[in-house]
Motif scaffolding. Structure first.
Motif, mmCIF file in Angstrom:
data_model
loop_
_atom_site.group_PDB
_atom_site.id
_atom_site.type_symbol
_atom_site.label_atom_id
_atom_site.label_comp_id
_atom_site.label_asym_id
_atom_site.label_seq_id
_atom_site.Cartn_x
_atom_site.Cartn_y
_atom_site.Cartn_z
ATOM 1 N N GLU A 160 54.755 55.949 36.828
ATOM 2 C CA GLU A 160 55.271 55.957 35.459
ATOM 3 C C GLU A 160 55.837 54.585 35.092
ATOM 4 O O GLU A 160 55.685 54.124 33.962
ATOM 5 C CB GLU A 160 56.361 57.024 35.313
ATOM 6 N N HIS A 161 56.504 53.963 36.044
ATOM 7 C CA HIS A 161 57.022 52.619 35.761
ATOM 8 C C HIS A 161 55.875 51.669 35.399
ATOM 9 O O HIS A 161 55.954 50.926 34.436
ATOM 10 C CB HIS A 161 57.760 52.060 36.987
ATOM 11 N N VAL A 163 52.812 52.369 34.335
ATOM 12 C CA VAL A 163 52.203 52.722 33.055
ATOM 13 C C VAL A 163 53.112 52.304 31.903
ATOM 14 O O VAL A 163 52.648 51.824 30.862
ATOM 15 C CB VAL A 163 51.909 54.231 32.992
ATOM 16 N N GLY A 164 54.412 52.470 32.087
ATOM 17 C CA GLY A 164 55.351 52.039 31.053
ATOM 18 C C GLY A 164 55.239 50.556 30.769
ATOM 19 O O GLY A 164 55.258 50.129 29.606
ATOM 20 N N MET A 165 55.088 49.756 31.815
ATOM 21 C CA MET A 165 54.957 48.317 31.588
ATOM 22 C C MET A 165 53.684 47.980 30.821
ATOM 23 O O MET A 165 53.633 47.026 30.056
ATOM 24 C CB MET A 165 54.986 47.575 32.932
ATOM 25 N N ARG A 167 52.347 49.938 28.609
ATOM 26 C CA ARG A 167 52.480 50.460 27.245
ATOM 27 C C ARG A 167 53.837 50.019 26.682
ATOM 28 O O ARG A 167 54.659 50.829 26.307
ATOM 29 C CB ARG A 167 52.381 51.986 27.296
ATOM 30 N N ASP A 168 54.040 48.724 26.620
ATOM 31 C CA ASP A 168 55.355 48.185 26.257
ATOM 32 C C ASP A 168 55.422 47.860 24.768
ATOM 33 O O ASP A 168 54.738 48.485 23.962
ATOM 34 C CB ASP A 168 55.658 46.969 27.126
ATOM 35 N N GLY B 164 59.636 48.504 28.756
ATOM 36 C CA GLY B 164 58.502 49.404 28.920
ATOM 37 C C GLY B 164 58.778 50.481 29.959
ATOM 38 O O GLY B 164 58.456 51.658 29.754
ATOM 39 N N MET B 165 59.399 50.091 31.046
ATOM 40 C CA MET B 165 59.705 51.088 32.087
ATOM 41 C C MET B 165 60.708 52.118 31.581
ATOM 42 O O MET B 165 60.680 53.280 31.982
ATOM 43 C CB MET B 165 60.240 50.381 33.341
ATOM 44 N N ARG B 167 60.893 53.089 28.501
ATOM 45 C CA ARG B 167 60.235 53.902 27.471
ATOM 46 C C ARG B 167 58.880 54.375 28.002
ATOM 47 O O ARG B 167 57.835 54.097 27.418
ATOM 48 C CB ARG B 167 60.070 53.035 26.212
ATOM 49 N N ASP B 168 58.902 55.078 29.085
ATOM 50 C CA ASP B 168 57.661 55.441 29.773
ATOM 51 C C ASP B 168 57.182 56.839 29.374
ATOM 52 O O ASP B 168 57.479 57.296 28.270
ATOM 53 C CB ASP B 168 57.863 55.319 31.285
#
Lengths: 210, 210
Positions: A160-161, A163-165, A167-168, B164-165, B167-168
């Motif tokens: 998740e971390h 993927v979060g980066m 989708r920033d 981003g992390m 807001r994952d």
DNA sequence: CTTGACTGGTAATGGTCATTACCGTACATG
DNA sequence: CATGTACGGTAATGACCATTACCAGTCAAG
């Protein structure tokens, strides 16, 4: 004006879906009128009602179609035999490009908006799209952990971390229409940086913990 | 039925804004009817039209109000004298809680949806909210870099990685209505993990690069 | 008590839209 | 050529909605 007759129905159905997706993604569900769709697709409203039943059915067909076609995960074969850095790079670039592509931005927008109106559809979108992608990455990380490439940790959360980066804020800006989708170079830069931070972040420590 | 008379207008204005925000955030701009707002706020439509001019003016007032009240950055004082780990933790927790709060989720949803219809408003939302937050974090990272706490790099981009992390997928699931906002414990866990990966990811290397 | 600014309630106006109904035409098969 | 099916075009129906207009009550200052 348009072709006067087509194969029984499959290609007409596709044309309707394509045109409808465009309008839905631009205007949102409520603001989209059947007339506007027909204006783009040609033909008559009867086509839509006989093929999809009603506006809701048409919308559902679009969401289902785009959820799994555009957001499908990377094939296992694509990362076969690559080391973790290369795997993450391939994975990250693919993911960012997909997330920034017009159809996925469109689906993303409308999923966020219509969450209240169509909970089932939105659930399906999440599970087939972002959810499945993240699980797939978690498996990759699990393997890397087993090989000792990264230190122990909750693979699902680490995925998740990452993927979060990907989708920033860049993604948010594209979704908000504040900037165009990034060029391939920009994608490579952003993903490269994210991979770097992530790899260092999860690497097995050089010095053993005390 | 409700109070028969109130102060000149300020508290009535607030009541209208609150009720309108609820409906807009639930239903979206197009699907929200003035009648539905009045049903919640009490009073008559004339209030809205004399105070905000029209539906668009009411919507704009809501977006402006919520953009800067809810998404304001952390005060500099809040992280004064803390080391980088503590700073990131405080920052990250605050950020996640804000992003998950109902008003910000509402604003986020509607900004994504109405990007085409209200480009100026959406720009203002981004700049006052996520954009400003990220810049603020970039400054913090810049200071840390100057102190040698982290290795060189594009601070702005690193800040985006961290945001981003935060807001994952968890955030996405909340925005999509697939799960409730996380408890404080869940926030602490997720942020702790993100801080860990990020700190290791940007730390000055133990061994010099070759 | 009178007047005026403000408010609530309710209806009128004009427009848009989903959905259905009709009408005429083209094509394919017989 | 005859005919049924699917189509395009257009209009009818019934509902909803933003915006405006109208009517009546209420409070406060004179």
């Amino acid at each position: 004006m348009a072709a006067t007759r087509m194969e029984p129905n499959e290609s007409r159905r596709q044309a309707l879906l394509r045109a409808a997706a465009e309008v839905f993604f631009e205007q949102g569900y409520v603001a989209t009128s059947i007339d506007a769709i027909i204006e783009r697709a040609g033909g008559s409203k009867r086509n839509i009602y006989s093929e999809f039943g009603n506006k809701e059915g048409l919308f559902a067909a679009i969401v289902r179609e785009n959820s799994d076609s555009a957001l499908s995960t990377l094939d296992a074969g694509d990362v076969e035999g690559l080391d973790l850095r290369a795997t993450l790079t391939v994975f990250g670039r693919h993911l960012m490009e997909v997330y920034m592509s017009p159809p996925v931005v469109g689906i993303y927008r409308i999923a966020v908006t219509e969450a209240n109106r169509f909970p089932e559809l939105v659930k399906a979108f999440y599970e087939q799209g972002p959810g499945r992608t993240t699980s797939r990455l978690a498996e990759v990380l699990e393997l890397a952990r087993a090989r000792g490439d990264i230190r122990a940790g909750n693979s699902e959360r680490l995925a998740e971390h990452f993927v979060g980066m990907i989708r920033d804020n860049l993604h948010l800006q594209v979704v908000l229409g504040l900037r165009p989708a990034p060029s391939q170079e920009e994608v490579h830069e952003a993903v490269g940086s994210a991979v770097e931070v992530f790899l260092n972040g999860v690497a097995t420590p050089l010095t053993p913990p005390d």
